[in-house]
Motif scaffolding. Sequence first.
Motif, PDB file in Angstrom:
ATOM      1  N   THR A 121      -5.216  10.582 -11.483  1.00  0.00           N
ATOM      2  CA  THR A 121      -6.028  10.376 -12.626  1.00  0.00           C
ATOM      3  C   THR A 121      -6.606   8.928 -13.042  1.00  0.00           C
ATOM      4  O   THR A 121      -5.822   8.174 -12.416  1.00  0.00           O
ATOM      5  N   VAL A 122      -7.619   8.796 -13.665  1.00  0.00           N
ATOM      6  CA  VAL A 122      -7.879   7.403 -14.015  1.00  0.00           C
ATOM      7  C   VAL A 122      -6.805   6.882 -14.773  1.00  0.00           C
ATOM      8  O   VAL A 122      -6.452   5.637 -14.497  1.00  0.00           O
ATOM      9  N   GLY A 123      -5.935   7.491 -15.786  1.00  0.00           N
ATOM     10  CA  GLY A 123      -5.069   7.103 -16.375  1.00  0.00           C
ATOM     11  C   GLY A 123      -3.693   6.403 -15.401  1.00  0.00           C
ATOM     12  O   GLY A 123      -3.210   5.474 -15.593  1.00  0.00           O
ATOM     13  N   GLN A 124      -3.550   7.266 -14.420  1.00  0.00           N
ATOM     14  CA  GLN A 124      -2.558   6.785 -13.655  1.00  0.00           C
ATOM     15  C   GLN A 124      -3.051   5.482 -12.778  1.00  0.00           C
ATOM     16  O   GLN A 124      -2.076   4.404 -12.512  1.00  0.00           O
ATOM     17  N   VAL A 125      -4.124   5.381 -12.438  1.00  0.00           N
ATOM     18  CA  VAL A 125      -4.764   4.150 -11.792  1.00  0.00           C
ATOM     19  C   VAL A 125      -4.570   3.098 -12.642  1.00  0.00           C
ATOM     20  O   VAL A 125      -4.247   1.861 -12.271  1.00  0.00           O
ATOM     21  N   LEU A 126      -4.866   3.188 -13.976  1.00  0.00           N
ATOM     22  CA  LEU A 126      -5.065   2.216 -15.119  1.00  0.00           C
ATOM     23  C   LEU A 126      -3.689   1.524 -15.344  1.00  0.00           C
ATOM     24  O   LEU A 126      -3.146   0.502 -15.507  1.00  0.00           O
ATOM     25  N   ASP A 127      -2.706   2.691 -15.169  1.00  0.00           N
ATOM     26  CA  ASP A 127      -0.898   2.305 -15.239  1.00  0.00           C
ATOM     27  C   ASP A 127      -0.726   1.303 -14.168  1.00  0.00           C
ATOM     28  O   ASP A 127       0.131   0.547 -14.281  1.00  0.00           O
ATOM     29  N   VAL A 128      -0.931   1.867 -13.045  1.00  0.00           N
ATOM     30  CA  VAL A 128      -0.650   1.129 -11.762  1.00  0.00           C
ATOM     31  C   VAL A 128      -1.143  -0.478 -11.803  1.00  0.00           C
ATOM     32  O   VAL A 128      -0.670  -1.548 -11.610  1.00  0.00           O
ATOM     33  N   ASP A 178       0.782  -0.934   0.014  1.00  0.00           N
ATOM     34  CA  ASP A 178       0.094   0.080  -0.039  1.00  0.00           C
ATOM     35  C   ASP A 178       0.762   1.335  -0.003  1.00  0.00           C
ATOM     36  O   ASP A 178       1.642   1.703   0.884  1.00  0.00           O
ATOM     37  N   VAL A 179       0.878   1.998  -1.073  1.00  0.00           N
ATOM     38  CA  VAL A 179       1.474   3.264  -1.284  1.00  0.00           C
ATOM     39  C   VAL A 179       0.533   4.286  -1.466  1.00  0.00           C
ATOM     40  O   VAL A 179      -0.056   4.061  -2.612  1.00  0.00           O
ATOM     41  N   PRO A 180       0.061   5.053  -0.444  1.00  0.00           N
ATOM     42  CA  PRO A 180      -1.050   5.883  -0.568  1.00  0.00           C
ATOM     43  C   PRO A 180      -1.256   6.796  -1.653  1.00  0.00           C
ATOM     44  O   PRO A 180      -0.081   7.292  -2.076  1.00  0.00           O
ATOM     45  N   TYR A 181      -2.150   6.656  -2.728  1.00  0.00           N
ATOM     46  CA  TYR A 181      -2.724   7.491  -3.615  1.00  0.00           C
ATOM     47  C   TYR A 181      -1.526   7.150  -4.912  1.00  0.00           C
ATOM     48  O   TYR A 181      -0.893   8.132  -5.434  1.00  0.00           O
ATOM     49  N   ASN A 182      -0.765   5.847  -4.798  1.00  0.00           N
ATOM     50  CA  ASN A 182       0.124   5.616  -5.948  1.00  0.00           C
ATOM     51  C   ASN A 182      -0.290   5.855  -7.250  1.00  0.00           C
ATOM     52  O   ASN A 182      -1.326   5.118  -7.850  1.00  0.00           O
ATOM     53  N   GLY A 183       0.325   6.551  -7.925  1.00  0.00           N
ATOM     54  CA  GLY A 183       0.093   6.919  -9.477  1.00  0.00           C
ATOM     55  C   GLY A 183       1.416   6.353 -10.139  1.00  0.00           C
ATOM     56  O   GLY A 183       1.486   6.753 -11.545  1.00  0.00           O
ATOM     57  N   ASP A 184       2.311   5.819  -9.564  1.00  0.00           N
ATOM     58  CA  ASP A 184       3.571   5.201 -10.411  1.00  0.00           C
ATOM     59  C   ASP A 184       3.711   4.045 -10.481  1.00  0.00           C
ATOM     60  O   ASP A 184       3.902   3.256  -9.344  1.00  0.00           O
ATOM     61  N   PRO A 185       3.583   3.612 -11.635  1.00  0.00           N
ATOM     62  CA  PRO A 185       3.896   1.885 -11.862  1.00  0.00           C
ATOM     63  C   PRO A 185       4.998   1.286 -11.338  1.00  0.00           C
ATOM     64  O   PRO A 185       5.347   0.328 -10.751  1.00  0.00           O
ATOM     65  N   ASP A 186       6.050   2.103 -11.199  1.00  0.00           N
ATOM     66  CA  ASP A 186       7.498   1.829 -10.621  1.00  0.00           C
ATOM     67  C   ASP A 186       7.466   1.557  -9.239  1.00  0.00           C
ATOM     68  O   ASP A 186       8.319   0.889  -8.607  1.00  0.00           O
ATOM     69  N   ARG A 187       6.554   1.950  -8.497  1.00  0.00           N
ATOM     70  CA  ARG A 187       6.298   1.912  -7.010  1.00  0.00           C
ATOM     71  C   ARG A 187       5.549   0.697  -6.719  1.00  0.00           C
ATOM     72  O   ARG A 187       5.383   0.366  -5.684  1.00  0.00           O
ATOM     73  N   VAL A 188       5.069  -0.162  -7.651  1.00  0.00           N
ATOM     74  CA  VAL A 188       3.953  -1.179  -7.514  1.00  0.00           C
ATOM     75  C   VAL A 188       5.113  -2.471  -6.931  1.00  0.00           C
ATOM     76  O   VAL A 188       6.112  -2.728  -7.727  1.00  0.00           O
ATOM     77  N   ARG A 189       4.742  -2.940  -5.595  1.00  0.00           N
ATOM     78  CA  ARG A 189       5.649  -4.028  -5.162  1.00  0.00           C
ATOM     79  C   ARG A 189       4.538  -5.292  -4.790  1.00  0.00           C
ATOM     80  O   ARG A 189       3.659  -4.923  -4.110  1.00  0.00           O
ATOM     81  N   LEU A 190       4.683  -6.505  -5.178  1.00  0.00           N
ATOM     82  CA  LEU A 190       3.750  -7.613  -4.870  1.00  0.00           C
ATOM     83  C   LEU A 190       4.040  -7.922  -3.372  1.00  0.00           C
ATOM     84  O   LEU A 190       5.203  -7.745  -2.956  1.00  0.00           O
ATOM     85  N   LEU A 191       2.916  -7.901  -2.727  1.00  0.00           N
ATOM     86  CA  LEU A 191       3.240  -8.473  -1.416  1.00  0.00           C
ATOM     87  C   LEU A 191       3.368 -10.138  -1.262  1.00  0.00           C
ATOM     88  O   LEU A 191       3.186 -10.856  -2.252  1.00  0.00           O
ATOM     89  N   PRO A 192       4.284 -10.820  -0.518  1.00  0.00           N
ATOM     90  CA  PRO A 192       4.542 -12.116  -0.407  1.00  0.00           C
ATOM     91  C   PRO A 192       3.326 -13.039  -0.564  1.00  0.00           C
ATOM     92  O   PRO A 192       2.311 -12.746   0.173  1.00  0.00           O
TER      93      PRO A 192
END
Length: 180
Positions: free
Chosen positions: A63-70, A18-32
């Motif tokens: 933006t919707v686009g940021q959520v779609l990218d994440v 959980d990265v609050p209000y994450n709009g950056d796909p590079d910050r996506v990290r899967l949980l174990p």
Amino acid sequence: MSTVSAVLFDRDGTLVADVPYNGDPDRVRLLPGAAEAVALARSRGLATGVVSNQSGIGRGLLTVGQVLDVNARADELLGGLDIWVFCPHAPDAGCACRKPRPGLIRTAAARLGVPAAECLVVGDIAADVLAAHAAGARGVLVPNEATAPAEAKRFSSHSAPDVLTAVRSALRVTAGRASA
């Protein structure tokens, strides 16, 4: 619930960090265990999806686009899910889709072509479990550091220590009932 036809996951805090209000796909990290839980559900022929509140859109922070990218990045890391449904509204909007209301679960189930009653919803806060129950689905809480202790206690009989255990347990229960 005698049959599970689909597993619907919350996104933040359940499948990805959980990265609050994450709009950056590079910050996506899967949980174990997240990728393994999705793969297990798929290996059993179950539909898979994500149902997620994304109030950052309604608050003007994303933006919707940021959520779609994440979502696309998470989908890539998870090996591909069948559906992604999110609520873009702010908490005070009064929409029917924002969890704990049942709209996201009902929408995902309809798009997947399965009854809501045959969906397992896995999430990290009470709103996830309450939305599942409101839709007639089964909800499982996977508590983490963001889960309020009162919520963990309230849903202790509907909880699992991690997302993979939640899916394994649900499939074991379903298999046990099917063979009975």
